[in-house]
Write an enzyme that holds these catalytic residues in place. Structure first.
Site, PDB file in Angstrom:
ATOM      1  N   LYS A 148      -6.584   0.024   2.982  1.00 42.53           N
ATOM      2  CA  LYS A 148      -5.623   0.676   2.006  1.00 42.53           C
ATOM      3  C   LYS A 148      -6.291   2.258   1.848  1.00 42.53           C
ATOM      4  O   LYS A 148      -5.630   3.361   1.599  1.00 42.53           O
ATOM      5  CB  LYS A 148      -5.466  -0.167   0.753  1.00 42.53           C
ATOM      6  CG  LYS A 148      -6.541  -0.128  -0.076  1.00 42.53           C
ATOM      7  CD  LYS A 148      -6.162  -0.919  -1.216  1.00 42.53           C
ATOM      8  CE  LYS A 148      -7.271  -1.062  -2.293  1.00 42.53           C
ATOM      9  NZ  LYS A 148      -8.184   0.139  -2.835  1.00 42.53           N
ATOM     10  N   THR A 149      -7.784   2.175   1.970  1.00 46.66           N
ATOM     11  CA  THR A 149      -8.449   3.515   1.546  1.00 46.66           C
ATOM     12  C   THR A 149      -7.950   4.556   2.482  1.00 46.66           C
ATOM     13  O   THR A 149      -7.883   5.638   2.258  1.00 46.66           O
ATOM     14  CB  THR A 149     -10.014   3.123   1.344  1.00 46.66           C
ATOM     15  OG1 THR A 149     -10.201   2.378   0.266  1.00 46.66           O
ATOM     16  CG2 THR A 149     -10.429   4.507   0.893  1.00 46.66           C
ATOM     17  N   ASP A 175      -4.046   4.023  -7.026  1.00 49.03           N
ATOM     18  CA  ASP A 175      -4.848   2.923  -6.239  1.00 49.03           C
ATOM     19  C   ASP A 175      -4.790   1.737  -7.215  1.00 49.03           C
ATOM     20  O   ASP A 175      -5.027   1.659  -8.325  1.00 49.03           O
ATOM     21  CB  ASP A 175      -5.964   3.505  -5.727  1.00 49.03           C
ATOM     22  CG  ASP A 175      -6.660   2.224  -4.600  1.00 49.03           C
ATOM     23  OD1 ASP A 175      -5.953   1.481  -4.162  1.00 49.03           O
ATOM     24  OD2 ASP A 175      -8.056   2.317  -4.539  1.00 49.03           O
ATOM     25  N   GLU A 176      -4.980   0.346  -6.706  1.00 47.04           N
ATOM     26  CA  GLU A 176      -5.308  -0.925  -7.149  1.00 47.04           C
ATOM     27  C   GLU A 176      -4.206  -0.752  -8.373  1.00 47.04           C
ATOM     28  O   GLU A 176      -4.518  -1.215  -9.543  1.00 47.04           O
ATOM     29  CB  GLU A 176      -6.403  -0.946  -7.980  1.00 47.04           C
ATOM     30  CG  GLU A 176      -7.717  -0.725  -6.816  1.00 47.04           C
ATOM     31  CD  GLU A 176      -7.850  -1.977  -5.980  1.00 47.04           C
ATOM     32  OE1 GLU A 176      -7.082  -2.950  -6.103  1.00 47.04           O
ATOM     33  OE2 GLU A 176      -9.028  -2.007  -5.448  1.00 47.04           O
ATOM     34  N   GLN A 178      -4.392  -9.974  -5.839  1.00 53.09           N
ATOM     35  CA  GLN A 178      -5.536  -9.609  -6.211  1.00 53.09           C
ATOM     36  C   GLN A 178      -5.692  -9.056  -7.548  1.00 53.09           C
ATOM     37  O   GLN A 178      -6.407  -8.491  -8.010  1.00 53.09           O
ATOM     38  CB  GLN A 178      -6.191  -8.314  -5.082  1.00 53.09           C
ATOM     39  CG  GLN A 178      -6.165  -9.060  -3.633  1.00 53.09           C
ATOM     40  CD  GLN A 178      -7.165  -7.978  -2.976  1.00 53.09           C
ATOM     41  OE1 GLN A 178      -8.263  -7.792  -3.061  1.00 53.09           O
ATOM     42  NE2 GLN A 178      -6.225  -7.243  -2.164  1.00 53.09           N
ATOM     43  N   ARG A 238     -13.581 -12.315   0.902  1.00 58.47           N
ATOM     44  CA  ARG A 238     -14.512 -11.286   1.109  1.00 58.47           C
ATOM     45  C   ARG A 238     -15.236 -11.838   2.329  1.00 58.47           C
ATOM     46  O   ARG A 238     -16.213 -10.777   2.746  1.00 58.47           O
ATOM     47  CB  ARG A 238     -15.485 -11.398  -0.105  1.00 58.47           C
ATOM     48  CG  ARG A 238     -15.048 -11.119  -1.451  1.00 58.47           C
ATOM     49  CD  ARG A 238     -14.264  -9.935  -1.637  1.00 58.47           C
ATOM     50  NE  ARG A 238     -12.699 -10.120  -1.583  1.00 58.47           N
ATOM     51  CZ  ARG A 238     -12.171  -8.928  -1.323  1.00 58.47           C
ATOM     52  NH1 ARG A 238     -12.466  -7.771  -1.166  1.00 58.47           N
ATOM     53  NH2 ARG A 238     -10.575  -9.060  -1.305  1.00 58.47           N
TER      54      ARG A 238
END
Length: 679
Positions: free
Chosen positions: A32-33, A224-225, A255, A615
């Site tokens: 996503k970044t 973002d997020e 998330q 993770r």
């Protein structure tokens, strides 16, 4: 030209859709970044003014990384060119919600009666303010958790229903504390993190010209997020984009793990309610993990019914099975995990830095840290409090800065009544208001002959005594002499009664002595930092303040601790990745947490497990115990019900795995690695 050829089809679609509302549903590890930074670069290439682009995220680290990546994608102008690329003011604004609001407030907060040099209280300073209020209004012997009250205050401010999450008596107390708390902050010309957004919203509501100026500047907004936004952040974003509707939100409802601090998953799930024309782009190709890990994560999260469906997949192959280990108790679990880490290091040459241990609550770190220390394994515990964030250290620096520059309102307001010397919050608020009207410092107002005359005799004397204290210390420091700063600081801390107050403020003697020791340890270094050739103590003190400030900033900027195992809570691990992950304490009552059944947050606990699983890049090891120590006593434990949601064919029992024979070649490789490690 920005090369979009390296993006997969869904990523490219997300980058090229630059007008109107867009939801980029970005699963864990789907890049996503990369998509956000390519999107910003693509917008600039398409002729959108960089200064009109705003990208908001939640952490300074994420904002820094985003800025760096955008800078790499935008070609530098040719030498001699009149264009300046994205230098100067015409650059995209990439920052956190709080940084954005600080920018706006520094320019416009005077409309709300604050001074432009307001100070921002961190959590420790907020807790100090709440403790001070509770000590005045609580009955003798009554114990109230200041952190719980502060948490409820935050919920009230952010529009949450605090009463639903707490004992009604605590909720009522928080309501009672609220006005006193806000008054205490105003007295210090201070705001807290919640205020940054709420005061910005107040500006938008009460001064439409401020909102119009912000809308004119930020014509393309990315968040973002987005699943982590709360009600106030949603209102802020909505206010900015309501007219032009150029909003791109990036997030993953699977998330969303911060409901306890006000995050509203509905902001992402119900986006169509506010932007019916929104275009949804799903990113499902994962670049981090093996398919075994992703299939397990998909199987767990599908048990949450209120979600936007997505299915992660990878081109990294099937990978090793997930290992499940069962231990007698938490100390055996800690030793077992450390043994696995050391075996991996010696037999497979896996670095400590490639291993992470994840747990649900901070208290679980104790047996793990003990086992790691006993085995001589270096580790890095994420989330520990910085030395320079401690209350007593901040107080010391506020005193030092006040003696150096009494017109530093932020420092003076912090210690004017610490320890208590008759300068109440009401008094300081009146002095601050007077300084605002006269456009001068609080200290200048305190010294002005006509201002103290407005107060009672007792308060007037307190003001004069404080001014005398500051002037005396300022005079001592400006005399040319060889005064040792450490001796001077120790004396003034004792003479002002600060050390005695520190001891009184803590219920436990041990905690009080720790705080006093922290002070003494720092004071003892004052002459080491300072330039002893300086003409007077004041110059040496300024040198000390600058040196320590720079040192602490450098310390906080250390992102990588070298070769060390990472210990981290599940809440802190979002956004990170590790080749080898150990998730410990998978027991009912820990995960899901016992509170989740009362609060109805079982779905969020499952999302927390999903985040922890995703993770892992190469291997994942899970464990739980038969018993765990609580308050010094062993309590029986039961496996987490989430473990039953993992597909059986993907999980291997640790005992069965250890009984498997290894191939001759693998055995020789292990032996050679261990021999070289010993040598």
């Amino acid at each position: 030209m920005v090369n979009l050829g390296s993006l997969n089809p869904q990523q490219r679609q997300a980058v090229e859709t630059i007008r109107g509302p867009v939801l980029i549903l970005a699963g864990a590890g789907t890049g996503k970044t990369r998509v956000i930074t390519f999107r910003i670069a693509h917008m600039i290439e398409k002729g959108i003014e960089p200064g009109h682009i705003l990208a908001v995220t939640f952490t300074n680290k994420a904002a820094r990384e985003m800025k760096e990546r955008v800078a790499q994608l935008i070609p530098r102008p040719a030498r001699g060119s009149q264009e300046d690329g994205i230098k100067g003011t015409n650059r995209p604004t990439v920052c956190t919600f709080h940084s954005l609001c600080v920018k706006i407030l520094r320019q416009h907060i005077h409309h709300l009666g604050y001074k432009g040099n307001f100070v921002i209280y961190d959590t420790s300073e907020q807790l100090s303010a709440v403790k001070k209020i509770l000590s005045r209004i609580s009955a003798k012997g009554e114990k109230t958790d200041p952190a719980a009250v502060l948490s409820l205050l935050s919920r009230y401010k952010n529009g949450g229903s605090a009463a639903a999450f707490a004992d009604p008596s605590v909720a009522a107390l928080a309501e009672h504390v609220r006005n006193r708390y806000e008054s205490a902050l105003r007295a210090c010309n201070a705001v807290d993190f919640d205020d940054l957004i709420l005061l910005t919203l107040r500006l938008f509501d009460e001064f439409p010209e401020v909102l119009e100026a912000c809308r004119a500047r930020y014509r393309y907004v990315m968040v973002d997020e987005y699943q982590d936004t709360n009600a106030a952040q949603f209102r802020l974003v909505n206010a900015l984009v309501r007219e032009h509707r150029n909003l791109c939100v990036v997030g993953d409802d699977d998330q969303s793990i911060y409901g306890w601090r006000g995050a509203e998953i509905a902001n992402l799930l119900e986006l169509e309610k506010y932007f019916s024309e929104v275009k949804v782009v799903k990113l499902e190709q994962n670049y981090r993990s093996t398919n075994t890990i992703l299939t397990a994560a998909n199987a767990v999260i599908k048990n949450n019914t209120r979600r936007r469906g997505k299915k992660l997949w990878s081109q990294k192959g099937q990978g090793a099975k997930i290992t499940l280990a069962v231990y007698e108790d938490d100390e055996a679990e800690a030793r077992g995990v450390v043994d696995e880490i050391e075996f991996a290091r010696m037999a497979r040459k896996i670095l400590w830095a490639d291993q992470a241990i994840l747990f649900r609550t901070n208290i679980q770190s104790r047996p793990l840290e003990t086992a790691l220390r006993q085995a001589g394994v270096r580790y890095h515990l994420i989330g520990g409090q910085s030395f320079f964030d401690r209350r007593e250290i901040k107080d010391l620096f506020a005193y030092l800065k006040t003696f150096v520059n009494p017109h530093d309102d932020v420092s003076l307001l912090r210690i004017a009544n610490v320890p208590a010397r008759g300068l109440s919050d009401v008094t300081m608020e009146r002095l601050l208001a007077e300084s605002h009207d006269r456009q001068t410092s609080v200290y200048a107002v305190m010294k002005h002959t006509d201002v103290p005359a407005q107060f009672s005799t007792k308060t007037r004397e307190a003001i004069m005594e404080f001014v005398e204290l500051v002037e005396h210390q300022h005079q001592v420091l400006t005399q040319p002499n060889s005064l040792l700063l450490s001796a001077w600081a120790e004396k003034f801390l004792t003479d002002t009664g600060y050390v005695a107050e520190l001891r009184r403020s803590e219920k436990k003697v041990e905690h009080a002595e720790n705080r006093v020791r922290n002070l003494k340890d720092l004071v003892a270094t004052m002459d080491n930092h300072a330039d002893l050739k300086a003409a007077n103590p004041m110059d040496r003190l300024q040198n000390f303040i600058e040196e320590v400030t720079l040192d602490s900033e450098r310390e906080e900027d250390k992102e990588t601790p070298g070769d060390a195992v990472t210990l981290i809570t599940m809440h802190s691990c979002k956004g990170l990745e590790f080749p080898h992950v150990h998730i410990v304490g998978l027991e009912d009552g820990l995960l899901p947490h016992s509170r989740s059944k009362v609060e109805g947050t079982l779905d969020e606990e499952r999302r927390l497990f999903y985040v922890a699983i995703t993770r892992a890049m190469q291997t994942l090891r899970l464990s739980h115990c038969g018993s765990r120590k609580r308050y010094g006593q062993s309590m029986p434990c039961h496996p987490s019900p989430f473990l039953r949601e993992l597909p059986e064919e993907l999980v291997e029992n640790a005992d069965e795995q250890s009984r498997k024979p290894v191939t001759r070649e693998t055995g020789k490789s292990y032996f050679a690695s261990m021999r070289s490690a010993i040598e």
